[in-house]
Design a protein around this motif. Structure first.
Motif, PDB file in Angstrom:
ATOM      1  N   ALA A 127       0.838  -1.199   0.000  1.00 35.01           N
ATOM      2  CA  ALA A 127       0.000   0.000   0.000  1.00 35.01           C
ATOM      3  C   ALA A 127       0.873   1.250   0.000  1.00 35.01           C
ATOM      4  O   ALA A 127       1.676   1.450   0.912  1.00 35.01           O
ATOM      5  N   ILE A 137      -6.226   4.430  -0.668  1.00 31.94           N
ATOM      6  CA  ILE A 137      -6.448   3.399   0.343  1.00 31.94           C
ATOM      7  C   ILE A 137      -7.561   3.790   1.313  1.00 31.94           C
ATOM      8  O   ILE A 137      -8.298   2.946   1.810  1.00 31.94           O
ATOM      9  N   PRO A 192     -11.302   2.800  -0.595  1.00 28.75           N
ATOM     10  CA  PRO A 192     -10.693   1.723  -1.383  1.00 28.75           C
ATOM     11  C   PRO A 192     -11.478   1.269  -2.608  1.00 28.75           C
ATOM     12  O   PRO A 192     -12.058   0.188  -2.644  1.00 28.75           O
ATOM     13  N   CYS A 232      -6.596  -1.735   4.971  1.00 31.36           N
ATOM     14  CA  CYS A 232      -5.513  -2.687   4.693  1.00 31.36           C
ATOM     15  C   CYS A 232      -5.678  -3.953   5.532  1.00 31.36           C
ATOM     16  O   CYS A 232      -5.477  -5.069   5.035  1.00 31.36           O
TER      17      CYS A 232
END
Length: 207
Positions: free
Chosen positions: A55, A102, A105, A145
């Motif tokens: 990421a 992120i 997403p 994540c």
């Protein structure tokens, strides 16, 4: 909104320093490698059966470092929000690179597929990309994540109680609270390798 404009922050560095550690705003190549070494220590010694999503992959330096150390994963996916990073990382790694924010997403790949969530991977990693997030963005980034990984999310971030108009610092207490909020089963913290930096592993299982 981010405390600084990410596109300007990184494009200015690329223009000034080129495709180097300083081109992604690391102080030096040595500090970048040290952070990579700590990340690798928290990953399995044999990565040949695991997938890794990076990421905020930047130029794809983590993957190239893994190759150099003979620690290449079964599959590497790079994720970055900037088109410049996508283009450079794609060329340098030859791996799949996605364009995504992120914190929100939705991943886009010029190869032809969109997704409403980040791609699943055994491990998610992040080296440096969280250093310029707003305080409210940090738990979103970590949550997304951690949700997308199967085994663990391993990341580094600036550490301490400093207040900065540019950089994002996290305290140990804030990190541990995020772990509780996410239901993390096992957490590993390393803050003994560099001043004002910490590497964290959030595992989904306690083993």
């Amino acid at each position: 909104m981010p405390r600084i404009d990410n596109k300007t922050f990184y494009s200015t560095a690329i223009e000034k320093y080129g495709i180097t550690a300083k081109g992604v705003n690391w102080h030096s190549k040595e500090s970048q490698k040290l952070r990579f070494d700590i990340l690798l220590e928290m990953l399995p010694s044999d990565l040949s059966s695991y997938s890794i999503a990076d990421a905020g992959c930047g130029f794809g330096d983590l993957y190239l470092y893994m190759l150099k150390k003979k620690r290449a994963p079964k599959k590497y996916i790079g994720i970055d929000s900037l088109v410049d990073m996508y283009s450079i990382a794609s060329e340098r790694t030859g791996c799949e690179i996605l364009i995504a924010d992120i914190c929100t997403p939705k991943a886009f790949s010029p190869y032809g597929h969109d997704a409403d969530a980040l791609p699943p991977a055994d491990f998610y990693t992040c080296s440096g990309a969280m250093n310029v997030l707003e305080e409210f963005e940090t738990p979103l980034f970590v949550r997304n994540c951690f949700s997308a990984c199967r085994v663990a999310f391993i990341f580094n971030v600036l550490h301490g109680e400093k207040k900065s108009e540019t950089y994002n610092y996290l305290t140990t207490k804030q990190i541990e609270q995020m772990a509780r909020d996410l239901g993390v089963k096992k957490i590993i913290l390393r803050d003994d390798y560099m001043q004002d930096d910490i590497t964290v592993a959030f595992f989904k299982e306690s083993i």
